[in-house]
Scaffold this motif. Sequence first.
Motif, PDB file in Angstrom:
ATOM      1  N   PRO A   1       0.698  -1.349   0.004  1.00 57.34           N
ATOM      2  CA  PRO A   1      -0.034   0.072  -0.015  1.00 57.34           C
ATOM      3  C   PRO A   1       0.771   1.452   0.189  1.00 57.34           C
ATOM      4  O   PRO A   1       0.370   2.200  -0.577  1.00 57.34           O
ATOM      5  CB  PRO A   1      -0.743  -0.280   1.092  1.00 57.34           C
ATOM      6  CG  PRO A   1      -0.106  -0.989   2.217  1.00 57.34           C
ATOM      7  CD  PRO A   1       0.656  -1.989   1.372  1.00 57.34           C
ATOM      8  N   TRP A   2       1.986   1.257   0.727  1.00 54.30           N
ATOM      9  CA  TRP A   2       2.892   2.238   0.489  1.00 54.30           C
ATOM     10  C   TRP A   2       4.334   1.747   0.886  1.00 54.30           C
ATOM     11  O   TRP A   2       4.643   0.727   1.718  1.00 54.30           O
ATOM     12  CB  TRP A   2       2.649   3.510   1.530  1.00 54.30           C
ATOM     13  CG  TRP A   2       2.083   3.100   3.100  1.00 54.30           C
ATOM     14  CD1 TRP A   2       3.187   2.774   3.846  1.00 54.30           C
ATOM     15  CD2 TRP A   2       1.052   2.979   3.737  1.00 54.30           C
ATOM     16  NE1 TRP A   2       2.724   2.522   5.123  1.00 54.30           N
ATOM     17  CE2 TRP A   2       1.136   2.529   4.912  1.00 54.30           C
ATOM     18  CE3 TRP A   2      -0.277   3.408   3.205  1.00 54.30           C
ATOM     19  CZ2 TRP A   2       0.287   2.532   5.958  1.00 54.30           C
ATOM     20  CZ3 TRP A   2      -1.385   3.175   4.218  1.00 54.30           C
ATOM     21  CH2 TRP A   2      -1.151   2.797   5.557  1.00 54.30           C
ATOM     22  N   ILE A   3       5.423   2.431   0.568  1.00 54.26           N
ATOM     23  CA  ILE A   3       6.693   2.312   1.034  1.00 54.26           C
ATOM     24  C   ILE A   3       7.161   3.586   1.549  1.00 54.26           C
ATOM     25  O   ILE A   3       7.094   4.460   0.716  1.00 54.26           O
ATOM     26  CB  ILE A   3       7.527   1.892  -0.434  1.00 54.26           C
ATOM     27  CG1 ILE A   3       6.647   0.681  -0.986  1.00 54.26           C
ATOM     28  CG2 ILE A   3       8.854   1.676  -0.133  1.00 54.26           C
ATOM     29  CD1 ILE A   3       7.140   0.313  -2.456  1.00 54.26           C
ATOM     30  N   SER A   4       8.017   3.566   2.472  1.00 53.70           N
ATOM     31  CA  SER A   4       8.898   4.746   3.063  1.00 53.70           C
ATOM     32  C   SER A   4      10.140   4.317   3.205  1.00 53.70           C
ATOM     33  O   SER A   4      10.689   3.491   3.979  1.00 53.70           O
ATOM     34  CB  SER A   4       8.112   4.924   4.201  1.00 53.70           C
ATOM     35  OG  SER A   4       8.814   5.914   4.852  1.00 53.70           O
ATOM     36  N   VAL A   5      11.023   5.015   2.395  1.00 51.52           N
ATOM     37  CA  VAL A   5      12.447   4.659   2.472  1.00 51.52           C
ATOM     38  C   VAL A   5      13.279   6.215   2.604  1.00 51.52           C
ATOM     39  O   VAL A   5      12.621   7.076   2.524  1.00 51.52           O
ATOM     40  CB  VAL A   5      12.958   3.805   1.327  1.00 51.52           C
ATOM     41  CG1 VAL A   5      12.383   2.737   1.282  1.00 51.52           C
ATOM     42  CG2 VAL A   5      12.659   4.638  -0.035  1.00 51.52           C
ATOM     43  N   THR A   6      14.417   5.896   2.706  1.00 52.60           N
ATOM     44  CA  THR A   6      15.332   7.329   2.540  1.00 52.60           C
ATOM     45  C   THR A   6      16.257   6.990   1.341  1.00 52.60           C
ATOM     46  O   THR A   6      17.242   6.170   1.381  1.00 52.60           O
ATOM     47  CB  THR A   6      16.430   7.368   3.743  1.00 52.60           C
ATOM     48  OG1 THR A   6      15.507   7.718   4.874  1.00 52.60           O
ATOM     49  CG2 THR A   6      17.210   8.671   3.731  1.00 52.60           C
TER      50      THR A   6
ATOM     51  N   PRO B   1      -5.205   3.798  -2.115  1.00 53.39           N
ATOM     52  CA  PRO B   1      -6.263   4.900  -2.667  1.00 53.39           C
ATOM     53  C   PRO B   1      -6.766   5.844  -1.221  1.00 53.39           C
ATOM     54  O   PRO B   1      -6.779   7.058  -1.735  1.00 53.39           O
ATOM     55  CB  PRO B   1      -7.418   4.110  -2.969  1.00 53.39           C
ATOM     56  CG  PRO B   1      -7.072   2.893  -3.609  1.00 53.39           C
ATOM     57  CD  PRO B   1      -5.665   2.541  -2.697  1.00 53.39           C
ATOM     58  N   GLY B   2      -6.572   5.209   0.002  1.00 53.32           N
ATOM     59  CA  GLY B   2      -7.030   5.947   0.979  1.00 53.32           C
ATOM     60  C   GLY B   2      -5.949   7.315   1.266  1.00 53.32           C
ATOM     61  O   GLY B   2      -6.191   8.317   1.370  1.00 53.32           O
ATOM     62  N   LEU B   3      -4.733   6.712   1.141  1.00 46.34           N
ATOM     63  CA  LEU B   3      -3.664   7.561   1.565  1.00 46.34           C
ATOM     64  C   LEU B   3      -3.604   8.541   0.260  1.00 46.34           C
ATOM     65  O   LEU B   3      -3.269   9.794   0.580  1.00 46.34           O
ATOM     66  CB  LEU B   3      -2.102   6.526   1.585  1.00 46.34           C
ATOM     67  CG  LEU B   3      -0.909   7.448   1.627  1.00 46.34           C
ATOM     68  CD1 LEU B   3      -0.935   8.576   2.720  1.00 46.34           C
ATOM     69  CD2 LEU B   3       0.342   6.762   1.543  1.00 46.34           C
ATOM     70  N   ILE B   4      -3.716   8.060  -1.020  1.00 46.58           N
ATOM     71  CA  ILE B   4      -3.848   9.161  -2.136  1.00 46.58           C
ATOM     72  C   ILE B   4      -4.921  10.050  -1.841  1.00 46.58           C
ATOM     73  O   ILE B   4      -4.758  11.442  -2.034  1.00 46.58           O
ATOM     74  CB  ILE B   4      -3.941   8.209  -3.493  1.00 46.58           C
ATOM     75  CG1 ILE B   4      -2.778   7.486  -3.653  1.00 46.58           C
ATOM     76  CG2 ILE B   4      -4.176   9.442  -4.490  1.00 46.58           C
ATOM     77  CD1 ILE B   4      -2.974   6.507  -4.820  1.00 46.58           C
ATOM     78  N   ARG B   5      -5.908   9.678  -1.596  1.00 44.24           N
ATOM     79  CA  ARG B   5      -7.238  10.893  -1.420  1.00 44.24           C
ATOM     80  C   ARG B   5      -6.628  11.918  -0.182  1.00 44.24           C
ATOM     81  O   ARG B   5      -6.690  12.842  -0.264  1.00 44.24           O
ATOM     82  CB  ARG B   5      -8.312  10.072  -1.017  1.00 44.24           C
ATOM     83  CG  ARG B   5      -9.308  10.920  -0.445  1.00 44.24           C
ATOM     84  CD  ARG B   5     -10.819  10.367  -0.155  1.00 44.24           C
ATOM     85  NE  ARG B   5     -11.662  11.499   0.275  1.00 44.24           N
ATOM     86  CZ  ARG B   5     -13.035  11.204   0.455  1.00 44.24           C
ATOM     87  NH1 ARG B   5     -13.315  10.121  -0.277  1.00 44.24           N
ATOM     88  NH2 ARG B   5     -13.750  12.264   0.855  1.00 44.24           N
TER      89      ARG B   5
END
Length: 456
Positions: free
Chosen positions: A45-50, A62-66
């Motif tokens: 659903p999402w990826i968080s990196v540096t 879709p919820g995060l995009i909204r």
Amino acid sequence: MDIKPAPFIPPAPKPRTKPPSTLEMIRIVYRNPLELWGEPSYNEPWISVTGIGGPLVIANDPGLIRHVLVDNAKNYKMATVRQMILRPILRDGLLTAEGEVWKRSRKAMAPVFTPRHIFGFAKPMLDCSLDFLKRYEEVDSTDISHDMTQLTYDILAETLFSGEIAGTPGGFNAEIDRLFETMGRVDPLDLLRAPEWLPRLTRLRGRKTMAYFRKIVADTVAMRKEKIARDPKAAPEDFLTLLLRAEGPDGLSRDEIEDNIITFIGAGHETTARALGWTIYCLAEAPWERDRVEAEIDAVLAREPDPVKWLDAMPFTRAAFEEALRLYPPAPSINREPIEPETYKGLYIPKRAAVLMMPWTVHRHRKLWDQPDAFMPERFHPGNREKIDRYQYLPFGAGPRVCIGASFAMQEAVIALAVLLSRFRFDTLAETKPWPVQKLTTQPQGGLPMRVTPRR
């Protein structure tokens, strides 16, 4: 019993199975960013990196995009890297302007894109498409990618500028390709968020092309202002006239007017052109879908002469175009940057993080679509289209900055497809081997050479 053919799988980079090295990533991003994304981008659903430029969040949910584009849009500005790429071309055009400048531009252009005005564009769109057919009467093969760039330019010039754009269309097409090849690409210094005063060597070649476009715009504005000065009633009530009438202390500056003209005659027609080319290519490779579209077009054109009504009367044709938009979104990434840090469902988004919502990966996400890599227009047939989440399908973006010309583009596409496919059939050739490459838009490397055959 009829056996349903296996769906056509159009060309696309395979997801990477391991992350690239820093040098490899820079090389891929410059050459073709579509080849960068790995399996997690198509499954999580999402990826968080540096990354090398700092914190990076890839948003597929879709919820995060909204949340980013709509619910908390005030906390997000245009991403720094995106602006580094586009602002040298578009400056304060609608795609790159922010704050009060963006609000003024959007307000000035809104009257042009009301349903009443767009319906009024249907007849010129039809006339341009019919006139364009003449080029196919004495040829047996053509590059559809190039042709669609020319057709959409003709339509845009006639509808938004009443045919009064300075310069020659043929020269314009060559220069627009050169502009996106040079200036519309990521430079390694952009990834590193280097200061803007450091020259981007990859864009130095584009300066001459940029000067060419600026001259076209200046000449176009001068032509129209001269016409208005001679006889205000003689000037057409089009996009250009409305922009010029918005000039003033409380409206748009002359530079902002010119920036928006460049935005529309450059990026505005390029996006629709690419989508039309990919649609015709996919239909050629899926002849069972093409048969259905051709039958629908023939039936509608036999009973309905008014092109205003074609968009609603041709759901299969529209679905084929929408499916091509899904597989090859003209704008393959939407970039934002938070003004203040925040948390969304346990995901921490730090200040100045690059937040990427990529239609390319969202539209091919394994958790959002059945057979996501296949060309299946039935996803968008009546009864199915309504089941698709608004924020998992983003060919025109979403939120306050949704594409102002979305309805214009949909009407234009269906009219153009109806005219082209009613008279001619397009088939791939042995040398038709396009490869999607992300520049400013998703372009077919190698073009789309196709055989052209009269249908009747």
